[in-house]
Scaffold this motif. Sequence first.
Motif, short mmCIF file in Angstrom:
data_model
loop_
_atom_site.label_atom_id
_atom_site.label_comp_id
_atom_site.label_asym_id
_atom_site.label_seq_id
_atom_site.Cartn_x
_atom_site.Cartn_y
_atom_site.Cartn_z
N ILE A 19 0.84 -1.20 0.00
CA ILE A 19 0.00 0.00 0.00
C ILE A 19 0.87 1.25 0.00
CG2 ILE A 19 -1.71 1.30 1.33
CD1 ILE A 19 -2.67 -1.49 2.38
N GLN A 20 1.93 1.25 0.80
CA GLN A 20 2.84 2.40 0.85
C GLN A 20 3.48 2.64 -0.51
OE1 GLN A 20 5.53 1.33 3.99
NE2 GLN A 20 3.97 1.56 5.60
N LEU A 21 3.87 1.56 -1.19
CA LEU A 21 4.47 1.69 -2.51
C LEU A 21 3.48 2.32 -3.49
CD1 LEU A 21 6.73 1.13 -4.54
CD2 LEU A 21 5.77 -1.17 -4.85
N MET A 22 2.23 1.86 -3.47
CA MET A 22 1.22 2.42 -4.36
C MET A 22 1.01 3.91 -4.10
SD MET A 22 0.22 -0.03 -6.37
CE MET A 22 1.95 -0.52 -6.29
N ILE A 23 0.98 4.30 -2.84
CA ILE A 23 0.78 5.71 -2.50
C ILE A 23 1.96 6.55 -2.98
CG2 ILE A 23 0.54 7.36 -0.61
CD1 ILE A 23 -1.03 5.21 0.90
N HIS A 24 3.18 6.05 -2.81
CA HIS A 24 4.36 6.78 -3.30
C HIS A 24 4.32 6.90 -4.82
CE1 HIS A 24 6.29 7.32 0.50
NE2 HIS A 24 6.42 6.02 0.75
N MET A 25 3.89 5.85 -5.50
CA MET A 25 3.79 5.90 -6.96
C MET A 25 2.73 6.91 -7.41
SD MET A 25 4.12 1.86 -7.92
CE MET A 25 3.79 2.12 -9.67
N ALA A 26 1.69 7.10 -6.60
CA ALA A 26 0.65 8.07 -6.94
C ALA A 26 1.19 9.50 -6.95
CB ALA A 26 -0.52 7.97 -5.97
N CYS A 27 2.35 9.70 -6.36
CA CYS A 27 2.97 11.04 -6.34
C CYS A 27 3.83 11.31 -7.57
CB CYS A 27 3.84 11.20 -5.09
SG CYS A 27 2.98 11.00 -3.53
N GLU A 28 4.02 10.31 -8.42
CA GLU A 28 4.94 10.45 -9.55
C GLU A 28 4.25 11.18 -10.70
OE1 GLU A 28 7.07 6.98 -10.70
OE2 GLU A 28 7.39 6.31 -8.64
N LEU A 29 4.44 12.49 -10.71
CA LEU A 29 3.85 13.36 -11.73
C LEU A 29 4.89 14.35 -12.23
CD1 LEU A 29 0.52 14.35 -9.94
CD2 LEU A 29 0.70 12.91 -11.94
N GLU A 30 4.71 14.78 -13.47
CA GLU A 30 5.53 15.87 -14.01
C GLU A 30 5.01 17.19 -13.45
OE1 GLU A 30 8.15 15.71 -15.97
OE2 GLU A 30 8.13 13.54 -16.26
N ASP A 31 5.91 18.04 -13.02
CA ASP A 31 5.51 19.35 -12.50
C ASP A 31 5.59 20.38 -13.63
OD1 ASP A 31 4.78 21.44 -10.97
OD2 ASP A 31 6.51 21.42 -9.63
N VAL A 32 4.63 20.28 -14.57
CA VAL A 32 4.59 21.19 -15.72
C VAL A 32 3.20 21.82 -15.75
CG1 VAL A 32 5.01 21.43 -18.19
CG2 VAL A 32 6.12 19.59 -16.92
N PRO A 33 3.01 22.93 -15.03
CA PRO A 33 1.67 23.50 -14.88
C PRO A 33 0.98 23.82 -16.20
CG PRO A 33 3.21 24.54 -13.36
CD PRO A 33 4.02 23.67 -14.28
N GLU A 34 1.75 24.27 -17.19
CA GLU A 34 1.12 24.69 -18.45
C GLU A 34 0.55 23.51 -19.23
OE1 GLU A 34 5.65 24.53 -19.06
OE2 GLU A 34 4.21 25.27 -17.57
N GLU A 35 0.94 22.28 -18.88
CA GLU A 35 0.41 21.12 -19.58
C GLU A 35 -0.91 20.61 -18.99
OE1 GLU A 35 3.27 18.03 -19.93
OE2 GLU A 35 4.68 19.23 -21.13
N TRP A 36 -1.30 21.16 -17.85
CA TRP A 36 -2.57 20.76 -17.23
C TRP A 36 -3.67 21.68 -17.73
CZ3 TRP A 36 -5.93 22.68 -13.18
CH2 TRP A 36 -6.83 21.72 -12.70
#
Length: 334
Positions: A19-36
């Motif tokens: 469960i901890q691994l899944m939650i950490h993986m949920a944080c893996e995002l590109e920090d590119v505001p203009e692409e959202w």
Amino acid sequence: ENRPGLIRKMPPQEIASIIQLMIHMACELEDVPEEWPSTVFQEMDDDELDDCVSGMALESLGRLGTKLGGRSVVPTVFQMIPSMLSSQDWRQRRAGILTIANIAAGSKKSLKKELGNIVQMIVPLTKDLNQRVRFSSIVSIGLLVQVFDNGQLQKNFHQAIVPALAHAMMADSGSCPRVRGGAANNLITVFRPPEEGEMEEGATPDVPIENYLDALLTGLVSILRESTIHFSVHEQAMDATAAVATSAGDSFARFYDSFMPAAKGIIMSATSEELRPLRGKTMQCIAKIGSAVGVERFATDAQQIMQAMLQMQSSTGFDEDVASACAQICRAIG
């Protein structure tokens, strides 16, 4: 999913590690505001899709919650989430919110006693400095309302939920159009009448909407009056206004003069094929408001709107949505 019993036989610490691994993986995002896409309403975040790490992790958490049950999942989640929601990294805050929302359906019984804590954690983040965190918190409120579909969330926590959604729609809230559309979209869920069989015995999900009408209609009308807002956001505001008007009944009458000019303006300007759904939703919303305020108040505007729509039909061809809305308006004025 197919053999959950094998996972349940694992030592608790190993289940917690998954469960901890899944939650950490949920944080893996590109920090590119203009692409959202912040100006167009989309109900789901792009990074919740199946083909990205964050989306796969969140989906896996939901499946774990469903197959293992709340007793296996919730303790680990609640050990991690508080620190994530106070993190300086917006990706941590977003992942923490969406983790709760994604495990809710499978962990309903375990989360029921934690609803107060959950609301206290999620609602403040509707004012987060990051727009994606705001959007995730608003989406999660709607998902939780759907999971606890007997009206428990609205009944017990409307004092926190409804003002937060109303504020998020305001022009001066600092929210981007997508967030404002998300808040309007979730009002539809909050004020949806319960279907037969959804109510638990003794449950009374009705929200005292009169307490919130000023804030709700101020936010909704502010969206509808902004001609530069994308039509997808206007569509959500129209649907939400119809839901609020239906729930408010006669109490909506004092807001009629604020709403009707904005609605008539959209009907007159939404003439392209792309705006056809918005035109239909606006007509349907007007019909529901007409039913709520009564014939005497609605008759004059109804005639003007019907004439305008008939002229439009003659030039653009038959529109089933508009024809259906015209029928509703006719029923509203008798």
